[in-house]
Design a protein around this motif. Structure first.
Motif, PDB file in Angstrom:
ATOM      1  N   ASN A 240      64.210  60.080  56.293  1.00  0.00           N
ATOM      2  CA  ASN A 240      63.627  60.552  55.049  1.00  0.00           C
ATOM      3  C   ASN A 240      63.234  59.951  53.887  1.00  0.00           C
ATOM      4  OD1 ASN A 240      64.347  63.267  56.285  1.00  0.00           O
ATOM      5  ND2 ASN A 240      66.421  62.924  55.612  1.00  0.00           N
ATOM      6  N   SER A 241      63.650  58.679  53.906  1.00  0.00           N
ATOM      7  CA  SER A 241      62.887  57.521  52.879  1.00  0.00           C
ATOM      8  C   SER A 241      61.664  56.993  53.332  1.00  0.00           C
ATOM      9  CB  SER A 241      64.161  56.490  52.369  1.00  0.00           C
ATOM     10  OG  SER A 241      65.339  57.412  51.716  1.00  0.00           O
TER      11      SER A 241
ATOM     12  N   THR B  74      60.967  49.634  72.464  1.00  0.00           N
ATOM     13  CA  THR B  74      62.058  50.193  72.611  1.00  0.00           C
ATOM     14  C   THR B  74      63.094  49.594  71.765  1.00  0.00           C
ATOM     15  OG1 THR B  74      63.060  48.546  74.579  1.00  0.00           O
ATOM     16  CG2 THR B  74      61.693  50.686  75.089  1.00  0.00           C
ATOM     17  N   PHE B  75      63.430  48.115  71.683  1.00  0.00           N
ATOM     18  CA  PHE B  75      64.486  47.758  70.897  1.00  0.00           C
ATOM     19  C   PHE B  75      64.005  47.702  69.269  1.00  0.00           C
ATOM     20  CE2 PHE B  75      65.919  43.927  68.608  1.00  0.00           C
ATOM     21  CZ  PHE B  75      67.434  44.276  68.472  1.00  0.00           C
ATOM     22  N   LEU B  76      63.031  47.294  69.062  1.00  0.00           N
ATOM     23  CA  LEU B  76      62.598  47.270  67.428  1.00  0.00           C
ATOM     24  C   LEU B  76      62.483  48.796  67.062  1.00  0.00           C
ATOM     25  CD1 LEU B  76      60.096  44.551  67.346  1.00  0.00           C
ATOM     26  CD2 LEU B  76      62.290  44.388  66.795  1.00  0.00           C
ATOM     27  N   PRO B  77      61.837  49.628  67.717  1.00  0.00           N
ATOM     28  CA  PRO B  77      61.931  51.141  67.284  1.00  0.00           C
ATOM     29  C   PRO B  77      63.269  51.753  67.083  1.00  0.00           C
ATOM     30  CG  PRO B  77      60.013  50.984  68.845  1.00  0.00           C
ATOM     31  CD  PRO B  77      60.945  49.654  69.019  1.00  0.00           C
TER      32      PRO B  77
ATOM     33  N   LEU C  89      55.151  57.460  59.002  1.00  0.00           N
ATOM     34  CA  LEU C  89      56.028  56.797  59.726  1.00  0.00           C
ATOM     35  C   LEU C  89      57.117  57.752  60.016  1.00  0.00           C
ATOM     36  CD1 LEU C  89      56.542  54.005  60.678  1.00  0.00           C
ATOM     37  CD2 LEU C  89      57.863  53.305  58.451  1.00  0.00           C
ATOM     38  N   GLN C  90      57.398  58.726  59.181  1.00  0.00           N
ATOM     39  CA  GLN C  90      58.312  59.738  59.822  1.00  0.00           C
ATOM     40  C   GLN C  90      57.908  60.539  61.083  1.00  0.00           C
ATOM     41  OE1 GLN C  90      60.028  62.501  56.901  1.00  0.00           O
ATOM     42  NE2 GLN C  90      59.727  60.688  55.201  1.00  0.00           N
ATOM     43  N   TRP C  91      56.414  60.867  61.150  1.00  0.00           N
ATOM     44  CA  TRP C  91      56.161  61.361  62.255  1.00  0.00           C
ATOM     45  C   TRP C  91      56.212  60.468  63.429  1.00  0.00           C
ATOM     46  CZ3 TRP C  91      54.883  66.316  63.002  1.00  0.00           C
ATOM     47  CH2 TRP C  91      54.893  67.256  61.984  1.00  0.00           C
ATOM     48  N   ILE C  92      55.839  59.261  63.315  1.00  0.00           N
ATOM     49  CA  ILE C  92      56.084  58.166  64.381  1.00  0.00           C
ATOM     50  C   ILE C  92      57.474  58.139  65.049  1.00  0.00           C
ATOM     51  CG2 ILE C  92      55.941  55.677  64.851  1.00  0.00           C
ATOM     52  CD1 ILE C  92      53.565  55.702  63.174  1.00  0.00           C
ATOM     53  N   THR C  93      58.366  58.259  64.327  1.00  0.00           N
ATOM     54  CA  THR C  93      59.820  58.354  64.669  1.00  0.00           C
ATOM     55  C   THR C  93      60.173  59.506  65.829  1.00  0.00           C
ATOM     56  OG1 THR C  93      60.767  59.504  62.936  1.00  0.00           O
ATOM     57  CG2 THR C  93      60.503  57.184  62.397  1.00  0.00           C
TER      58      THR C  93
END
Length: 368
Positions: A306-307, A291-294, A312-316
């Motif tokens: 977007n960068s 929770t905290f780190l993400p 990784l964008q999908w994981i967000t």
């Protein structure tokens, strides 16, 4: 009646536990002070060295533009060797060199090369410094041409306007995002620790043999910490508005409702963690990692989503703080932009329902 008793019991336990009060009210103050005053993405008072091979009124005028800028602290060097040594020893972050023919080229209305060497260890800061130097030189050149009644060097004049954060203060960008990180810690960490402590002591199993329904146990646990989390949010809001002078251009009601949705999702995550872990140390470790780190790294709080690489964008998209940060930055800096608020609020509502629902199912299976 059962629910009222459970809420009263949990509220008394919170009042008797200084750590819960500290996490809910003291931690937001400390984090906001640290990030509000100690962390800045702005480049101000950058130490820059300059070398003027042939001093003239024109070179003095240009250097004066840097000396009167809030973004630079210029220092003179006699030669490139001494300036490079200062750059390598981190006494300066950039070197500006004005060559012998600087004034003669300028007076002849010819292109004037100006050398800039920037320390690129911090790539983001290097780009900012490069942009500030270029802007300062261009502004000075425009004033110089106006003073000498010369035509502009380019047929196109760019007139930039910055929306939503016109002063370009990183504090206005960081503080709203930090509210999401704070509420993640309050909701997920507090709930995970408290429920895990109940498992360790065996009081939760003892409570289950009473006539109290499972939904009443869950509500009795969640409601006091929901109130505690909203109290921490209000502390953060007060500090953001009156201490750091962050604008609130949207509706306060929208901010409160979206905060409530996110807090429910965070509480659900903490509850699910405690059901799985049943140990305070393990629950705290899982809560920080999941929770905290993400929330800190993958929510858009500091780093632009977007960068990031596409995978990784999908994981967000499974990080609840991503949606809350988008709402916070919109409500604080842009206003009530419903095309941004509604989809993100719907995602938070869905995640809150999912985590709380799975937690209830998981508890019933464990306690049968």
């Amino acid at each position: 009646m059962h629910l009222r008793g459970l809420i009263r019991k949990e509220s008394l336990q919170i009042l008797r536990d200084p750590s819960s009060i500290a996490i809910a009210f003291l931690m937001p103050v400390i984090l906001l002070l640290l990030f509000g005053y100690g962390v800045s993405l702005d480049a101000k008072h950058v130490p820059i060295g300059y070398i003027v091979e042939t001093p003239t009124p024109q070179t003095e005028s240009l250097i004066g533009a840097f000396q009167h800028s809030q973004y630079f602290e210029p220092a003179a060097y006699n030669d490139m060797r001494s300036a490079e040594h200062a750059l390598m020893s981190h006494r300066i972050d950039a070197i500006l060199q004005l060559q012998n023919d600087f004034s003669s080229r300028l007076l002849a209305d010819r292109p004037v090369p100006v050398q800039l060497i920037v320390n690129g260890v911090d790539a983001n800061k290097a780009r900012i410094v490069e942009g500030y130097v270029g802007s300062t030189v261009q502004d000075w050149l425009t004033r110089e041409r106006t003073r000498r009644a010369l035509p502009a060097g380019l047929p196109v004049e760019v007139a930039p306007r910055v929306w939503f954060n016109s002063e370009l203060r990183s504090r206005d960008y960081l503080v709203p995002g930090l509210v999401a990180v704070i509420m993640t810690l309050i909701g997920a960490l507090l709930t995970a620790l408290v429920m895990a402590r109940e498992w360790e002591r065996g009081t939760l199993e003892a409570l289950m043999v009473t006539p109290v329904a499972l939904r009443e146990i869950l509500l009795g646990k969640l409601l006091p910490y929901f109130v505690l989390g909203m109290g921490g949010m209000m502390v953060s809001l007060v500090m953001a508005l009156w201490l750091f002078d962050v604008p609130l251009r949207g509706s306060l009601l929208v901010l409160i409702l979206s905060s409530a949705l996110f807090l429910l999702a965070a509480l659900g995550m903490g509850l699910l963690i405690s059901v799985i872990a049943r140990n305070q140390f393990v629950a705290a470790l899982i809560a920080i990692i999941t929770t905290f780190l993400p929330a800190f790294l993958l929510s858009g709080f500091i780093f632009d989503i977007n960068s990031m690489p596409t995978w990784l964008q999908w994981i967000t998209h499974i990080v609840a703080a991503r949606y809350f940060v988008a709402i916070l930055q919109t409500v604080f800096l842009a206003g009530d932009n419903w095309s941004t608020i509604l989809p993100n609020a719907a995602a938070l509502a869905l995640m809150a329902t999912f985590f709380i629902g799975v937690s209830r199912l998981r508890m019933s299976k464990r306690l049968e």
